[in-house]
Design a protein around this motif. Structure first.
Motif, PDB file in Angstrom:
ATOM      1  N   LEU A 272       0.831  -1.201   0.000  1.00 39.29           N
ATOM      2  CA  LEU A 272       0.000   0.000   0.000  1.00 39.29           C
ATOM      3  C   LEU A 272       0.874   1.263   0.000  1.00 39.29           C
ATOM      4  O   LEU A 272       0.640   2.189  -0.781  1.00 39.29           O
TER       5      LEU A 272
ATOM      6  N   HIS B  92       1.180   4.162  -2.801  1.00 40.26           N
ATOM      7  CA  HIS B  92       0.829   5.543  -2.458  1.00 40.26           C
ATOM      8  C   HIS B  92       1.963   6.512  -2.779  1.00 40.26           C
ATOM      9  O   HIS B  92       1.731   7.607  -3.312  1.00 40.26           O
TER      10      HIS B  92
ATOM     11  N   THR C 142      -4.307   8.922  -2.400  1.00 38.43           N
ATOM     12  CA  THR C 142      -4.693   7.534  -2.631  1.00 38.43           C
ATOM     13  C   THR C 142      -5.881   7.130  -1.779  1.00 38.43           C
ATOM     14  O   THR C 142      -5.999   7.555  -0.626  1.00 38.43           O
TER      15      THR C 142
ATOM     16  N   ALA D 138      -7.323   3.384  -0.501  1.00 35.00           N
ATOM     17  CA  ALA D 138      -7.024   1.950  -0.435  1.00 35.00           C
ATOM     18  C   ALA D 138      -8.095   1.269   0.406  1.00 35.00           C
ATOM     19  O   ALA D 138      -8.332   1.658   1.555  1.00 35.00           O
TER      20      ALA D 138
ATOM     21  N   MET E 123      -6.771  -0.200  -4.877  1.00 34.13           N
ATOM     22  CA  MET E 123      -6.090   1.086  -4.713  1.00 34.13           C
ATOM     23  C   MET E 123      -6.316   1.951  -5.941  1.00 34.13           C
ATOM     24  O   MET E 123      -6.277   1.440  -7.078  1.00 34.13           O
TER      25      MET E 123
END
Length: 324
Positions: free
Chosen positions: A44, A48, A159, A161, A318
């Motif tokens: 993640l 990002h 972002t 997620a 994402m």
């Protein structure tokens, strides 16, 4: 980078089971639900930070006891966890957590739509958030509302997620693995009347979750070309089933597995509907436990705990807000 969105689900009904949790129920949830695997968090963060994602402000929507925001907060200057459940938030606040600047995580009773108005004091300003996450909660959101407010709060290049797990997957190579899987599947089947559309959305790994570009009124601020879907335990090339939750690379005691399943919302609703049958032979959890214990009997070394190997099917979605 595929949508794999499938037929779009209507907005699920407002979640009420976790929302009404007492502090005691929140503590039980926090105790028995595992944290997520370090590789998920790194995946993640790498996504990002690509194309300039910053590490100033993190927002966790539906944070529950704060597991995910607490883990990621040391990477950010500011961190906020939102949840409508006072019971969950009481646990989150007691567990605490701090950011890279030693600032305590803010845990607030709010939803994303209220975060810039009545839900927070001070409210979040438009374009002030770098990363919005939701761990095992987005299947309870009205996604049309969520995406609209996420676009408003995110900085350009920020972002979103979202992730969740589906069903437990038992290692078929372990002794009696298929039979243990059947016992777990039977537990879920017995709860079918208490499984809501949101639960089914999670079990399909968000195949029908509404995305910004599939809404009746699309949210154009998100970059469809940036969309990434990562899966665990679904097919060749997917992430391993034991690398979504932390610690699943080691066999778990059968009793621990039962405690995790006892925190699921369909079982909580079953317990509330059948208080006189809890912990009896009519209790689906007890039925499953007896079947699994019989199947793993004698496998514990030197009288140790009876162990089950496996993991979960899971998904991580994402997407980035377009850069200006």
């Amino acid at each position: 980078m595929t949508d794999k969105s499938g037929p779009q689900s209507a907005a699920p009904p407002s979640e009420t089971t976790f929302r009404s949790f007492s502090r005691e129920q929140g503590e039980n949830y926090a105790q028995h639900r595992r944290n997520y695997h370090p590789r998920l968090y790194q995946m993640l963060l790498d996504y990002h930070k690509s194309n300039g994602g910053q590490l100033d402000t993190l927002l966790d929507v539906g944070c529950g006891p704060g597991t995910a925001v607490r883990t990621l907060a040391p990477q950010f200057a500011h961190a906020i966890g939102l949840d409508p459940s006072e019971g969950m938030l009481a646990v989150a606040r007691s567990l605490g957590g701090a950011t890279a600047t030693s600032e305590p995580i803010r845990f607030e009773a709010s939803t994303i739509e209220d975060a810039s108005t009545t839900g927070l004091s001070p409210p979040l300003a438009d374009g002030s958030v770098d990363l919005i996450i939701s761990a095992t909660a987005a299947h309870w959101f009205d996604m049309a509302v969520f995406w609209r407010h996420a676009a408003r709060l995110l900085k350009p290049g920020g972002t979103v997620a979202l992730w969740c797990s589906g069903g437990i997957v038992v290692d078929p190579a372990m002794a009696n693995g298929p039979a243990i899987q059947a016992a777990i599947d039977g537990f879920e089947l017995a709860l079918d009347d208490y499984i809501l559309p949101g639960n089914r959305l999670a079990r399909t790994l968000y195949a029908g979750l509404q995305l910004p570009w599939t809404l009746d009124n699309p949210v154009p601020e998100f970059d469809r070309d940036s969309f990434v879907r990562r899966e665990w335990g679904t097919a060749a090339g997917a992430e391993p089933i034991d690398e979504f939750y932390a610690g699943m690379d080691k066999p778990a005691p059968a009793g621990v597995l039962a405690m995790v399943l006892a925190t699921t919302s369909p079982y909580v609703r079953w317990r509330e509907a059948h208080p006189a049958e809890v912990d009896t032979d009519s209790d689906p959890l007890q039925v499953m436990k007896k079947k699994i214990n019989a199947l793993v009997e004698g496998q514990g070394a030197d009288g140790g705990p009876l162990l089950v190997r496996g993991g979960v099917a899971a998904v991580l979605l994402m997407v980035k807000k377009k850069s200006e």
